[in-house]
Each structure stands twice: as C-alpha cells, then as structure tokens.
Design a protein around this motif. Structure first.
Motif, PDB file in Angstrom:
ATOM      1  N   ASP A 187     -81.265 -84.451   5.480  1.00 57.54           N
ATOM      2  CA  ASP A 187     -81.888 -84.470   6.235  1.00 57.54           C
ATOM      3  C   ASP A 187     -83.058 -85.174   5.845  1.00 57.54           C
ATOM      4  O   ASP A 187     -83.168 -85.745   7.362  1.00 57.54           O
ATOM      5  CB  ASP A 187     -82.557 -83.175   5.835  1.00 57.54           C
ATOM      6  CG  ASP A 187     -81.648 -81.746   6.403  1.00 57.54           C
ATOM      7  OD1 ASP A 187     -80.771 -81.836   6.676  1.00 57.54           O
ATOM      8  OD2 ASP A 187     -82.148 -80.410   5.707  1.00 57.54           O
ATOM      9  N   LEU A 188     -83.482 -85.947   4.747  1.00 55.04           N
ATOM     10  CA  LEU A 188     -84.456 -87.147   4.854  1.00 55.04           C
ATOM     11  C   LEU A 188     -83.669 -88.227   5.263  1.00 55.04           C
ATOM     12  O   LEU A 188     -84.185 -88.887   6.102  1.00 55.04           O
ATOM     13  CB  LEU A 188     -84.707 -87.356   3.377  1.00 55.04           C
ATOM     14  CG  LEU A 188     -85.548 -86.587   3.059  1.00 55.04           C
ATOM     15  CD1 LEU A 188     -85.911 -86.763   1.523  1.00 55.04           C
ATOM     16  CD2 LEU A 188     -86.945 -87.038   3.667  1.00 55.04           C
ATOM     17  N   CYS A 189     -82.386 -88.253   5.207  1.00 52.16           N
ATOM     18  CA  CYS A 189     -81.635 -89.254   5.599  1.00 52.16           C
ATOM     19  C   CYS A 189     -81.059 -89.359   7.380  1.00 52.16           C
ATOM     20  O   CYS A 189     -80.127 -90.343   7.797  1.00 52.16           O
ATOM     21  CB  CYS A 189     -80.605 -89.523   4.437  1.00 52.16           C
ATOM     22  SG  CYS A 189     -81.431 -89.888   2.605  1.00 52.16           S
ATOM     23  N   ALA A 190     -81.200 -87.747   7.605  1.00 47.48           N
ATOM     24  CA  ALA A 190     -80.568 -88.223   9.621  1.00 47.48           C
ATOM     25  C   ALA A 190     -81.053 -89.128  10.268  1.00 47.48           C
ATOM     26  O   ALA A 190     -80.997 -89.414  11.675  1.00 47.48           O
ATOM     27  CB  ALA A 190     -81.602 -86.720   9.880  1.00 47.48           C
ATOM     28  N   MET A 191     -82.607 -89.206  10.215  1.00 48.93           N
ATOM     29  CA  MET A 191     -83.833 -90.384  11.553  1.00 48.93           C
ATOM     30  C   MET A 191     -83.931 -91.297  10.545  1.00 48.93           C
ATOM     31  O   MET A 191     -84.625 -91.469   9.500  1.00 48.93           O
ATOM     32  CB  MET A 191     -84.266 -89.713  12.082  1.00 48.93           C
ATOM     33  CG  MET A 191     -83.822 -88.000  12.660  1.00 48.93           C
ATOM     34  SD  MET A 191     -82.520 -88.898  14.200  1.00 48.93           S
ATOM     35  CE  MET A 191     -84.272 -89.333  15.304  1.00 48.93           C
ATOM     36  N   PRO A 192     -83.890 -92.729  11.323  1.00 51.74           N
ATOM     37  CA  PRO A 192     -84.877 -93.419  11.019  1.00 51.74           C
ATOM     38  C   PRO A 192     -85.902 -93.715  11.050  1.00 51.74           C
ATOM     39  O   PRO A 192     -87.163 -92.857  11.489  1.00 51.74           O
ATOM     40  CB  PRO A 192     -83.999 -94.835  12.003  1.00 51.74           C
ATOM     41  CG  PRO A 192     -83.464 -94.699  12.757  1.00 51.74           C
ATOM     42  CD  PRO A 192     -83.618 -92.502  12.648  1.00 51.74           C
ATOM     43  N   ALA A 193     -86.944 -94.751  10.047  1.00 49.15           N
ATOM     44  CA  ALA A 193     -88.305 -94.226   9.346  1.00 49.15           C
ATOM     45  C   ALA A 193     -88.807 -95.914   9.206  1.00 49.15           C
ATOM     46  O   ALA A 193     -88.377 -96.313   9.074  1.00 49.15           O
ATOM     47  CB  ALA A 193     -88.432 -93.612   8.454  1.00 49.15           C
ATOM     48  N   THR A 194     -90.216 -95.738   9.504  1.00 51.02           N
ATOM     49  CA  THR A 194     -90.653 -96.949   9.350  1.00 51.02           C
ATOM     50  C   THR A 194     -91.028 -97.249   7.765  1.00 51.02           C
ATOM     51  O   THR A 194     -90.762 -98.505   7.719  1.00 51.02           O
ATOM     52  CB  THR A 194     -92.194 -97.084   9.788  1.00 51.02           C
ATOM     53  OG1 THR A 194     -92.455 -95.433   9.449  1.00 51.02           O
ATOM     54  CG2 THR A 194     -92.200 -96.464  11.285  1.00 51.02           C
ATOM     55  N   ARG A 195     -90.732 -96.329   7.269  1.00 57.65           N
ATOM     56  CA  ARG A 195     -90.823 -96.932   5.143  1.00 57.65           C
ATOM     57  C   ARG A 195     -91.079 -95.800   4.949  1.00 57.65           C
ATOM     58  O   ARG A 195     -90.852 -94.266   5.041  1.00 57.65           O
ATOM     59  CB  ARG A 195     -92.581 -96.960   5.201  1.00 57.65           C
ATOM     60  CG  ARG A 195     -92.830 -97.015   3.936  1.00 57.65           C
ATOM     61  CD  ARG A 195     -94.321 -98.109   3.597  1.00 57.65           C
ATOM     62  NE  ARG A 195     -95.514 -96.935   3.964  1.00 57.65           N
ATOM     63  CZ  ARG A 195     -96.679 -97.236   3.423  1.00 57.65           C
ATOM     64  NH1 ARG A 195     -96.848 -97.941   2.345  1.00 57.65           N
ATOM     65  NH2 ARG A 195     -97.804 -95.812   3.081  1.00 57.65           N
ATOM     66  N   ILE A 196     -90.026 -96.044   3.191  1.00 57.14           N
ATOM     67  CA  ILE A 196     -89.640 -95.109   2.204  1.00 57.14           C
ATOM     68  C   ILE A 196     -90.690 -95.664   0.439  1.00 57.14           C
ATOM     69  O   ILE A 196     -90.422 -96.661   0.242  1.00 57.14           O
ATOM     70  CB  ILE A 196     -88.380 -95.500   1.757  1.00 57.14           C
ATOM     71  CG1 ILE A 196     -87.625 -94.536   3.452  1.00 57.14           C
ATOM     72  CG2 ILE A 196     -87.465 -94.197   1.178  1.00 57.14           C
ATOM     73  CD1 ILE A 196     -87.500 -94.279   4.215  1.00 57.14           C
ATOM     74  N   ALA A 197     -90.760 -94.446   0.364  1.00 58.63           N
ATOM     75  CA  ALA A 197     -91.342 -94.589  -0.665  1.00 58.63           C
ATOM     76  C   ALA A 197     -90.207 -94.088  -2.114  1.00 58.63           C
ATOM     77  O   ALA A 197     -89.821 -92.800  -1.358  1.00 58.63           O
ATOM     78  CB  ALA A 197     -92.614 -93.584  -0.698  1.00 58.63           C
ATOM     79  N   LEU A 198     -90.181 -95.202  -3.448  1.00 61.89           N
ATOM     80  CA  LEU A 198     -89.844 -94.377  -4.013  1.00 61.89           C
ATOM     81  C   LEU A 198     -90.772 -93.927  -5.062  1.00 61.89           C
ATOM     82  O   LEU A 198     -91.418 -95.304  -5.887  1.00 61.89           O
ATOM     83  CB  LEU A 198     -88.416 -95.604  -3.978  1.00 61.89           C
ATOM     84  CG  LEU A 198     -87.165 -95.181  -3.236  1.00 61.89           C
ATOM     85  CD1 LEU A 198     -86.222 -96.273  -4.233  1.00 61.89           C
ATOM     86  CD2 LEU A 198     -86.984 -94.209  -3.367  1.00 61.89           C
ATOM     87  N   HIS A 199     -90.588 -93.031  -6.120  1.00 58.96           N
ATOM     88  CA  HIS A 199     -91.935 -92.918  -7.423  1.00 58.96           C
ATOM     89  C   HIS A 199     -90.772 -91.990  -8.385  1.00 58.96           C
ATOM     90  O   HIS A 199     -90.303 -91.185  -8.490  1.00 58.96           O
ATOM     91  CB  HIS A 199     -92.286 -91.146  -7.014  1.00 58.96           C
ATOM     92  CG  HIS A 199     -93.301 -91.642  -8.038  1.00 58.96           C
ATOM     93  ND1 HIS A 199     -93.484 -92.618  -9.112  1.00 58.96           N
ATOM     94  CD2 HIS A 199     -94.082 -90.146  -8.643  1.00 58.96           C
ATOM     95  CE1 HIS A 199     -94.955 -92.169  -9.411  1.00 58.96           C
ATOM     96  NE2 HIS A 199     -94.954 -90.664  -9.780  1.00 58.96           N
TER      97      HIS A 199
END
Length: 488
Positions: free
Chosen positions: A163-175
């Motif tokens: 569900d996270l990947c369903a819509m475009p976004a401005t920024r992604i954080a990977l931790h």
C-alpha cells in the motif's frame, strides 16, 4: 544535519567563482536549519533571530532550505520569526510560501513527486530488514514499521509495503544498519539518493535538490545570480553551496563541505550564521545602540532605493498584524521589506522608534507632535495605514532626501513649470522637526509653482502629496483655468 568537524574550525575567504556583491543590493539568502540556525540542543544561538530580522528589513529575501519535512520546518520557522516568505523542504522536493493568513500557515508552491515502487523493491532486495517511510505532506509519514519518534517529524501510520507504493510521493526515507553503503545501487534505479549518516538514506525524484528548487525561486523573485548567498553545514548542502554566488560553510562542517564553499564562517556556537547575515547589512547602518524596531527601520531607510513609506495592517485587535516598508519607484509603490518587530506593536510605538532611528514623518496640524497616517488599501478589501518616512540629514544617509529630488525631477517632466525655476539643491531640503514636512527651495530662494499638464493624473498628484506639502491654486490663461500646486 550537523557533522563532526574533520579539523579545527577556521575562517577563510575564497572568491574564485565571483566577487562579493554590494551589501546594498537585494540578495536571496538560503539558510540550512540543523547545524546552521539550530544547534543540537534544538536552540537558536543568541543574536541569530536579531540578525535575521535586520537582513529581512534590509530587503533581502531569506529562504529556509532544509532536509526537514514541512511538519518539521513549521515550528522552527515560527521560532525564527519567519511567518512569511518562502521555504524549501524535504531536500528540495517541496517548496512552500509561508503565509500566516492561511489556516495551515503555508501554501504549496511546488511539489516534486515520483513513483518510488521500483527503488523500494530494489532496497528490499539489497537490505530485507530496511524500514521505509513515505512522506505525507503537512501531516507526517506512512511507514512499513514504526520509527523511533526522534527520527521522523510528525505523525506515523503503519501501512503494508504494497500500500505504501500505491501512490507517488515527494520523499522516501530508508533506515537500516549500513544502508548508506548502497547509495550507488539505489541511485541506479533513477532517483536522487542523499545519505544522512551510516544508517539513513533520503530518496527523491531524479534531479531533485536544494539547488534546483532555489534556482526556481530565484527566477520567480527576479533576483540576479550575483545576488545569491547560501549557508549550510551538511552533505545535502553541497549543491546549494555550489549554486550560490557566495557559498558559506559553517565552521563545524565536514572537510568536504568546507572545501566546497567559498567561505567558512564560525561554528554554530560562535554564531557563524549571525556573522554572515550581518555582513549583508550596510556598513554604516549603526543599529547596535538602537532598539530592535528602530534598528530595522533604520536599516530599511538606509537600503531603500527611493522615497519610503511604512504600511501597517490590523486584524481584530489593536496590535499591528503586519508591518512593511514600501518604496516609490517610477511613480509606483512597491514593497521593499518587512519590519518583523513591527508585528504585535502599535502605531505609536512605531512613531517613537522612527524618531529613535533618526527618521522624520509628516505630522498633523501645527503644534501637534503625532504622525499623520494616511489610509491605504491592499486591493483585497482590507484597509491599513501608511506613514511616509524620510531620513534626517544629520542621521545615517539622506537616501530618502535624494529620492525626493529624483521624484521631483521626474514630475517636472510631467508638469510645466511656471515660472521656470532651477533644480533645487540637496542643501535646500530642510526637514521641519515641528511639522515633519520637507521644505524645498529653489536656488533663487523662491517657491516653485507647477501647472498640471494633461499627462499628469490625479493619482500622480496624490503620490507626490505623500512626500511633500502641495497647496492647490489656479491660474487663468487664454480663457482656461489650470490647476497649480506649490510645494514646500
């Protein structure tokens, strides 16, 4: 983000890319937040807000440029007194106009969204345990697994990865542990990757960064490339330091950042940001002995390129909700700068501060000491008050006096002088401290009379009357009657 210095802080000045621009010209000043304006303890160093206010009063456009999300930026902007103007967030993915008149406090100018599903699949293949955060503008983050509260600004909502990947976004954080080792592998997916330490990566659309966002703003604001200044301390500031004509690194920045800058200022504990901001003020402004409000008025008068007036607006209370200086240029009033300390004060306090700053203003009837404010409209149904301010010849510089001479020279081309009079000398401008008017005399020590030509509009006469005292008369000539004005 702040970095541990690789070597002791130093100060140096390098001008290999350009010469420094004039302090009197208008600049666009891009400022990082964490490690630049804000220390590790979350506090703003002493003197930084005062320097920010003076820089803005001088007409410079101050722009916050941060890796923080909008939720993380907003309280800091308020703490700094930046309730209007522009800000670049999320490492350049989001640009907003700050506006206290809007319920949210901001208006989105530009949002660079992208489809991040391919890079997320690659990240999960490389580091299966990595946590994913998707920025939700103005609210917080949608996350694959909860993050520690101090790692993300705003609220968090646990959402399945699909569900996270369903819509475009401005920024992604990977931790995740050592995730920064995979910068190149993730960048190969066609995104911008910015490390924020060994265990953190920020992902944005290709070509995104503080520098491209600031360049769009610079063009929008009509500021030349030579009028750009940037100050930062982190890896995500490298692009904007290279973009600015004058790029300044904080003293505690890493060696990589310091080498990329034109100058290195003091550390955050040494008030390095305030030092840079004050370098943009007039050398002879002399504000140290003045109150904050008087100092800002003095700087505004010193940097105004023409006749200046103050405009104030009220909301539902007696205190002023907005205070700006305006300058008359080619017969049109244009906004010059905000006066931050004018907000929340009163018109009487402004009059007193103007006197402290060595400024005069029109006053009421003979013998009255109070200022003569005029009504002004903002074009949106609001009525405010305007007060012309001009510099006494014995304080600062006579910028406003020269502006009056220039204005009258321009109006002499729109009026037919009768009788002809020589151009007034600057020494003929004599502020009357009792009435607050500007008295102007010709070389022959006579009062000039001007007959209105058809090209002179009623508005032009009104504008001129804002600066000098006009007395209307008339003159019959060949069966017609011309309006005549004497000015003093």
């Amino acid at each position: 983000m702040a970095h541990t210095p690789a070597s002791p802080p130093c100060t140096r000045s390098v001008t290999t890319r350009s010469e420094t621009t004039s302090a009197a010209s208008r600049h666009m000043v891009a400022l990082d937040i964490d490690g630049t304006l804000l220390g590790r303890d979350g506090r703003v160093p002493t003197g930084t807000v005062a320097a920010l206010d003076l820089a803005r009063a001088a007409g410079h456009e101050v722009v916050l440029a941060t890796g923080r999300s909008l939720v993380g930026l907003s309280p800091v902007a308020t703490q700094l007194g930046l309730i209007d103007g522009f800000a670049v967030c999320s490492n350049g993915a989001l640009t907003v106009r700050l506006d206290r008149a809007v319920a949210s406090g901001y208006v989105i100018q530009h949002a660079q969204r992208f489809d991040f599903a391919p890079v997320i699949r690659r990240a999960l293949a490389i580091a299966p345990g990595v946590r994913i955060g998707v920025e939700d503008i103005g609210w917080g983050w949608q996350v694959s697994e909860p993050f520690e509260p101090e790692l993300l600004n705003g609220e968090q909502k646990h959402v399945p990865v699909v569900d996270l990947c369903a819509m475009p976004a401005t920024r992604i954080a990977l931790h995740g542990p050592g995730i920064s080792r995979h910068v190149e592998a993730l960048a190969a997916a066609g995104v911008t990757v910015i490390p924020g330490g060994q265990d953190w990566l920020d992902l944005t659309a290709p070509g995104t960064g503080k520098a491209p966002a600031l360049e769009r703003l610079r063009t929008q604001l009509g500021i030349g490339p030579a009028g750009t200044v940037a100050l930062g301390d982190g890896h995500n500031d490298l692009g904007m330091l290279a973009w600015a004509r004058r790029g300044v690194a904080m003293g505690q920045a890493s060696e990589e950042v310091r080498q990329a800058a034109d100058e290195v200022t003091g550390t955050i504990d040494q008030h390095g940001a305030a030092t840079v901001l004050r370098s943009l003020l007039p050398d002879d402004g002399r504000t140290d002995a003045l109150s904050p409000l008087a100092g800002q008025l003095a700087v505004a008068a010193h940097t105004a390129s023409g006749v200046m007036a103050l405009r104030v607006w009220h909301e539902d209370r007696s205190e002023i909700s907005r205070c700006d200086t305006w300058v008359l240029r080619d017969g049109v009033w244009v906004r010059h700068s905000p006066i931050p300390s004018g907000t929340g004060t009163t018109m009487r306090a402004i009059e007193l501060a103007a006197g402290e700053a060595g400024l005069n203003y029109p006053r009421g009837d003979v013998g009255r000491r109070r200022a003569h404010w005029r009504s002004v409209h903002d074009g949106r149904g609001r009525t405010g008050f305007a007060l012309p301010l001009y510099t006494r010849l014995d304080a600062l510089t006579s910028t406003a006096a020269h502006g009056v001479l220039h204005l009258l020279d321009r109006y002499r081309s729109a009026y037919r002088a009768s009788p002809p009079v020589a151009a007034p000398q600057s020494s003929g401008i004599n502020p009357d401290p009792m009435r607050g008017e500007i008295a102007m005399e010709s070389n022959a020590n006579t009062t000039a009379a001007m007959a209105v030509e058809p090209m002179a509009t009623e508005q032009e006469v009104t504008d001129l009357g804002d600066i000098v005292t006009l007395t209307e008369g008339s003159k019959k000539k060949k069966g017609t009657e011309d309006k005549r004005y004497t000015y003093r």
